[in-house]
Scaffold this motif. Structure first.
Motif, mmCIF file in Angstrom:
data_model
loop_
_atom_site.group_PDB
_atom_site.id
_atom_site.type_symbol
_atom_site.label_atom_id
_atom_site.label_comp_id
_atom_site.label_asym_id
_atom_site.label_seq_id
_atom_site.Cartn_x
_atom_site.Cartn_y
_atom_site.Cartn_z
ATOM 1 N N PRO B 77 11.037 48.188 44.663
ATOM 2 C CA PRO B 77 12.471 48.151 44.313
ATOM 3 C C PRO B 77 13.348 48.870 45.337
ATOM 4 C CG PRO B 77 11.180 49.401 42.685
ATOM 5 C CD PRO B 77 10.209 48.752 43.599
ATOM 6 N N GLU B 78 12.793 49.854 46.049
ATOM 7 C CA GLU B 78 13.606 50.608 47.014
ATOM 8 C C GLU B 78 13.976 49.765 48.240
ATOM 9 O OE1 GLU B 78 10.428 51.004 46.420
ATOM 10 O OE2 GLU B 78 9.339 51.290 48.308
ATOM 11 N N LYS B 79 13.324 48.638 48.422
ATOM 12 C CA LYS B 79 13.656 47.763 49.557
ATOM 13 C C LYS B 79 14.634 46.661 49.146
ATOM 14 C CE LYS B 79 9.195 48.505 51.854
ATOM 15 N NZ LYS B 79 9.621 49.216 53.071
ATOM 16 N N THR B 80 15.093 46.718 47.920
ATOM 17 C CA THR B 80 15.974 45.681 47.389
ATOM 18 C C THR B 80 17.329 46.285 47.034
ATOM 19 O OG1 THR B 80 14.000 44.683 46.433
ATOM 20 C CG2 THR B 80 16.108 43.871 45.638
ATOM 21 N N VAL B 81 18.402 45.595 47.406
ATOM 22 C CA VAL B 81 19.756 46.041 47.081
ATOM 23 C C VAL B 81 20.526 44.863 46.487
ATOM 24 C CG1 VAL B 81 21.964 46.758 48.064
ATOM 25 C CG2 VAL B 81 19.870 47.823 48.863
ATOM 26 N N ALA B 82 21.259 45.117 45.419
ATOM 27 C CA ALA B 82 21.991 44.025 44.767
ATOM 28 C C ALA B 82 23.492 44.284 44.774
ATOM 29 C CB ALA B 82 21.508 43.873 43.329
ATOM 30 N N THR B 83 24.248 43.192 44.794
ATOM 31 C CA THR B 83 25.702 43.278 44.689
ATOM 32 C C THR B 83 26.203 42.058 43.925
ATOM 33 O OG1 THR B 83 27.770 43.596 45.923
ATOM 34 C CG2 THR B 83 26.193 42.076 46.871
ATOM 35 N N ALA B 84 27.388 42.165 43.354
ATOM 36 C CA ALA B 84 28.012 41.005 42.709
ATOM 37 C C ALA B 84 29.132 40.551 43.618
ATOM 38 C CB ALA B 84 28.554 41.389 41.342
ATOM 39 N N ASP B 85 29.110 39.299 44.043
ATOM 40 C CA ASP B 85 30.112 38.838 45.005
ATOM 41 C C ASP B 85 30.546 37.375 44.821
ATOM 42 O OD1 ASP B 85 27.732 37.717 45.835
ATOM 43 O OD2 ASP B 85 27.736 38.544 47.854
ATOM 44 N N HIS B 86 29.602 36.488 44.504
ATOM 45 C CA HIS B 86 29.904 35.060 44.515
ATOM 46 C C HIS B 86 30.847 34.630 43.391
ATOM 47 C CE1 HIS B 86 26.736 34.735 47.445
ATOM 48 N NE2 HIS B 86 26.827 33.417 47.487
ATOM 49 N N ASN B 87 30.703 35.292 42.271
ATOM 50 C CA ASN B 87 31.230 34.764 41.025
ATOM 51 C C ASN B 87 32.207 35.736 40.367
ATOM 52 O OD1 ASN B 87 31.393 33.089 38.846
ATOM 53 N ND2 ASN B 87 29.263 33.308 38.222
ATOM 54 N N ILE B 88 32.912 36.511 41.186
ATOM 55 C CA ILE B 88 33.798 37.548 40.640
ATOM 56 C C ILE B 88 35.255 37.215 40.980
ATOM 57 C CG2 ILE B 88 32.041 39.371 40.701
ATOM 58 C CD1 ILE B 88 33.330 40.348 43.329
ATOM 59 N N PRO B 89 36.190 37.656 40.141
ATOM 60 C CA PRO B 89 37.608 37.390 40.445
ATOM 61 C C PRO B 89 38.071 38.257 41.614
ATOM 62 C CG PRO B 89 37.394 38.765 38.483
ATOM 63 C CD PRO B 89 35.998 38.428 38.908
ATOM 64 N N THR B 90 39.141 37.860 42.281
ATOM 65 C CA THR B 90 39.694 38.677 43.367
ATOM 66 C C THR B 90 41.034 39.297 42.971
ATOM 67 O OG1 THR B 90 40.640 36.694 44.366
ATOM 68 C CG2 THR B 90 38.513 37.431 45.204
ATOM 69 N N LEU B 91 41.342 39.189 41.684
ATOM 70 C CA LEU B 91 42.483 39.908 41.113
ATOM 71 C C LEU B 91 42.013 40.513 39.803
ATOM 72 C CD1 LEU B 91 45.441 37.336 41.562
ATOM 73 C CD2 LEU B 91 45.044 39.422 42.896
ATOM 74 N N GLY B 92 42.519 41.685 39.463
ATOM 75 C CA GLY B 92 42.209 42.298 38.171
ATOM 76 C C GLY B 92 40.739 42.641 37.973
ATOM 77 N N GLN B 93 40.112 43.173 39.024
ATOM 78 C CA GLN B 93 38.680 43.491 38.903
ATOM 79 C C GLN B 93 38.403 44.647 37.943
ATOM 80 O OE1 GLN B 93 36.905 43.919 42.801
ATOM 81 N NE2 GLN B 93 36.932 41.703 43.180
ATOM 82 N N ASP B 94 39.458 45.393 37.599
ATOM 83 C CA ASP B 94 39.254 46.489 36.639
ATOM 84 C C ASP B 94 39.172 45.959 35.201
ATOM 85 O OD1 ASP B 94 41.885 45.667 37.018
ATOM 86 O OD2 ASP B 94 42.698 47.525 36.161
ATOM 87 N N GLN B 95 39.539 44.700 35.020
ATOM 88 C CA GLN B 95 39.475 44.077 33.685
ATOM 89 C C GLN B 95 38.128 43.361 33.525
ATOM 90 O OE1 GLN B 95 42.270 44.275 31.576
ATOM 91 N NE2 GLN B 95 42.980 45.666 33.191
ATOM 92 N N PRO B 96 37.699 43.149 32.266
ATOM 93 C CA PRO B 96 36.494 42.335 32.075
ATOM 94 C C PRO B 96 36.727 40.929 32.661
ATOM 95 C CG PRO B 96 37.160 43.375 30.007
ATOM 96 C CD PRO B 96 38.258 43.635 30.998
ATOM 97 N N ILE B 97 35.679 40.334 33.236
ATOM 98 C CA ILE B 97 35.820 38.992 33.824
ATOM 99 C C ILE B 97 36.166 38.009 32.715
ATOM 100 C CG2 ILE B 97 34.650 37.159 35.104
ATOM 101 C CD1 ILE B 97 32.873 39.327 36.346
ATOM 102 N N ARG B 98 37.222 37.221 32.940
ATOM 103 C CA ARG B 98 37.701 36.336 31.877
ATOM 104 C C ARG B 98 36.774 35.159 31.615
ATOM 105 N NH1 ARG B 98 43.842 35.439 33.391
ATOM 106 N NH2 ARG B 98 42.660 34.778 35.195
#
Lengths: 197, 488
Positions: B77-98
């Motif tokens: 697991p230490e050789k793996t890093v994850a991020t969320a990028d493809h499917n996220i909004p680019t406005l209002g990221q502090d809100q739950p994804i609609r």
């Protein structure tokens, strides 16, 4: 976790004589929100297959009752672009067992093989002959014989041999899974890790 | 040839083939590959050890589910890093994804990372961003590594002199389960760009030019090393843009030999080696460049002076031309490709033989793993500084990461953009693949700094023209396709 074995296949074909069909066409990005492997067949080629209101477009080959079968025949450089395995899931989910083209994109080829969907790479000449045969008679069948790596336009040819990695061929014929194989050689992996620590 | 068909390089006298000298030196690719082969399957692929595995929300859920079904863990697991990028909004990221499905998928990634012990730079994390932007900027990406991700633009990381390539979800599962990948060794190709780049020519133009010359299948089966004086002169970020688009010429991946520019970039970054570890690492990295007598299966050379700002006119990245040129005429297209070319022209509603200059533009998108880094924002901002956005154009400026966003803030780029009538959104893949709400409306024309102009890529019916950040900036202030050199 065995994959489906690939047995000798005889089937009619669905012709798609377009070049550079990319995986965004095979399965558009907006359908990639699913978290399972199932259900992608319904959206295969969604934007070519349906209009905005979701009505089937009559001019697209999947909606043409003349054509059906387990073999998709496509123009060169099929599966280019995005690495999405959802493209292979969509084709397999729709019911295709093989795709015939004169040229495949790399990642798509790997993804297909990992899902028991056989990419059959033929010469440009053979592909043209096959397209012509299907156009003349949509009931034209091909036989794909993985064991002997041979594709034949039935009933009496022509036929052509195709390449496949011997390891992948064995996996497909026997339904073997890569991960099972790798888990079985974990002592090798551990040895490599120690050596390179 | 202009249609993105398979290029016959032999006809163009650009190619030299490997001779039989088995004592020849090794290429950059071979040095890294050979070191990472754990073992070889009889008559089959090699088992390649993977140093770094990047994971995102779209291509990983089925892989984690696979591990669960098998009852196994992530091996390293230490050789793996994850991020969320493809499917996220680019406005209002502090809100739950609609969007319900998007929210579910992003939450699923967090759940999977927790369960399997994988580090996640999720939404609102200061290190969140597009996977191919954050790997390099955090110093996770380094020379000599093998790097994979369930995303074809993983080739970006090759700019550091690493073997980096995209994989499918079954392979993501394979790497999570075993930290290795069954891979056939690709052939090697070197593409040299020699000489000085012309005014207004960016690295995006170099790569669009190469693809226009060799087609979208021109490097299929090969791993490409980009070399030559024009490549050496580029910054790391410009190099990343080129390697990023190697997949668009069909290549398994692209790479550039590490040099002082590389070391300078990596040094001091969050996860980069420090102190004596750093010195040791650099010593090793200096051994990586291809030996002078190394031989490639194929070698192509282009003159930098032949490259002008590029723009695409069709529906694959190979359908590009110099901005002053015209779309090819039907008779210039190979017969077997004419049907595909015609379909493409119909989709774009362009006529063969048309000039691109002056064509109307509805949208401009600056961003993506191709051109969403700070240098891209700088280039765009310095171009539009003191000018005004054209009224008929909607412009989306999307930084590649929170770090890029913060840097843009710090340098006053946000202010320059706002004064010119632009706004900067929050980071993510955004309109590059339009999985979120950032979709170009049907029939509209977009000049995009992203990597793919496929039908519907930026939204159903969207018409994409790929270009560099300054060509995009020129379109944004004039409202039409404009040669950026007119302003330089």
């Amino acid at each position: 976790m065995p994959i489906d074995k690939f047995v000798k296949l005889q089937s009619t074909c669905v012709p798609l004589p377009i070049e550079n069909v990319d995986t965004d066409q095979i399965i558009p990005a907006r359908f990639l929100k699913a978290t399972t492997r199932e259900g992608f067949g319904d959206n295969l080629f969604a934007d070519w297959r349906y209009d905005k209101s979701g009505k089937p477009r009559e001019d697209f080959v999947l909606n043409d009752p003349k054509y059906s079968g387990k073999v998709l025949v496509a123009g060169q450089n099929f599966g280019s672009g995005s690495s999405r395995e959802h493209a292979a899931w969509a084709l397999a989910g729709y019911g295709f067992k093989a795709v015939v083209s004169s040229f495949f994109a790399d990642i798509f080829k790997n993804n297909s093989l990992n899902n028991g969907l056989l990419p059959v790479q033929v010469s440009k000449e053979f592909l043209e002959t096959l397209f012509n045969a299907i156009e003349k008679d949509p009931a034209t069948k091909v036989e794909i014989d993985l064991e002997n790596q041979k594709i034949t336009i039935l009933p009496d040819g022509p036929s052509e041999s195709f390449d496949i990695n011997p390891y992948k061929k064995k996996c497909l014929l026997n339904g073997f899974d890569d991960i099972d194989y790798l888990l079985n050689i974990s002592d090798h992996i551990e040895a490599w890790e120690k050596e390179h620590a | 040839m202009h249609s993105g068909a398979v290029y016959n390089a032999e006809e163009n006298n650009l190619v030299t083939f490997k001779n039989d000298n088995t004592l020849a030196g090794k290429t950059l690719f071979e040095k890294i590959w050979d070191k990472h082969v754990v073992t070889k399957v009889d008559g089959g692929p090699g088992v390649l050890y993977i140093d770094r595995h990047f994971v995102h929300e779209v291509t990983s859920p089925q892989a984690f589910a696979g591990l669960r079904n098998r009852g196994i863990k992530v091996r390293r697991p230490e050789k793996t890093v994850a991020t969320a990028d493809h499917n996220i909004p680019t406005l209002g990221q502090d809100q739950p994804i609609r969007d319900e499905l998007s929210r579910f998928q992003v939450n699923k990634l967090a759940e999977n990372c927790r369960e399997f012990g994988v580090s996640l730079f999720g939404l609102n994390h200061p290190w969140n961003g597009i996977v191919h932007v954050i790997g390099p900027e955090l110093g996770i990406t380094r020379p000599g590594m093998t790097i994979v991700c369930g995303d074809s633009h993983t080739s970006t990381h090759g700019a550091f002199g690493s073997i980096a390539f995209g994989i499918g979800t079954s392979e993501v599962e394979m790497v999570l389960a075993t930290q290795t990948l069954l891979q056939n060794k690709p052939k090697t190709m070197r593409i040299n760009i020699e000489g000085d780049l012309g005014k207004g020519v960016m690295s995006k133009d170099i790569v669009l030019y190469i693809i226009s010359q060799i087609g979208t299948g021109g490097a299929t089966g090969y791993f490409v090393e980009f070399a030559g004086s024009a490549i050496r002169s580029l910054s790391m970020e410009a190099r990343m843009t080129i390697c990023n688009m190697s997949i668009e010429m069909g290549a398994r991946g692209g790479m550039i030999a590490p040099d002082e520019t590389t070391f300078e970039y990596v040094k001091g970054r969050e996860f980069a080696p420090k102190g004596t570890e750093w010195d040791k690492a650099v010593e090793e990295w200096r051994q990586l460049p291809s030996d002078p007598d190394a031989e490639f299966d194929k070698e192509l050379t282009f003159d930098a002076a032949d490259i002008e700002p590029m723009i695409t006119y069709g529906t694959n990245p190979g359908m590009g031309i110099g901005i002053s040129k015209r779309i090819p005429k039907m008779e210039e297209i190979e017969k077997s490709t004419q049907a595909t070319f015609k379909k493409s022209m119909q989709y774009m509603d362009f006529q063969p033989g048309d000039s691109m200059i002056g064509k109307k533009v509805d949208y401009v998108f600056l961003g993506s793993c191709t051109n969403g880094r700070i240098e891209d924002l700088r280039a765009f901002a310095s171009f539009v500084k003191g000018k005004k956005k054209a009224e008929n154009v909607t412009v989306w400026i999307v930084p590649g990461s929170h770090q890029v966003e913060a840097q843009a803030e710090k340098e006053g780029i946000r202010q320059i953009l706002e004064e010119a009538g632009f706004e900067m959104r929050q980071p993510g893949c955004s309109a590059c693949l339009a999985m979120n709400d950032d979709k170009i409306p049907e029939g509209n024309y977009a000049v995009s700094t992203s990597n793919r102009n496929f039908e519907g890529r930026q939204g159903p019916g969207a018409r994409t023209m790929l270009a560099s950040p300054i060509t995009a900036a020129a379109a944004a202030i004039t409202g039409k396709i404009t040669d950026p050199r007119d302003f330089l």
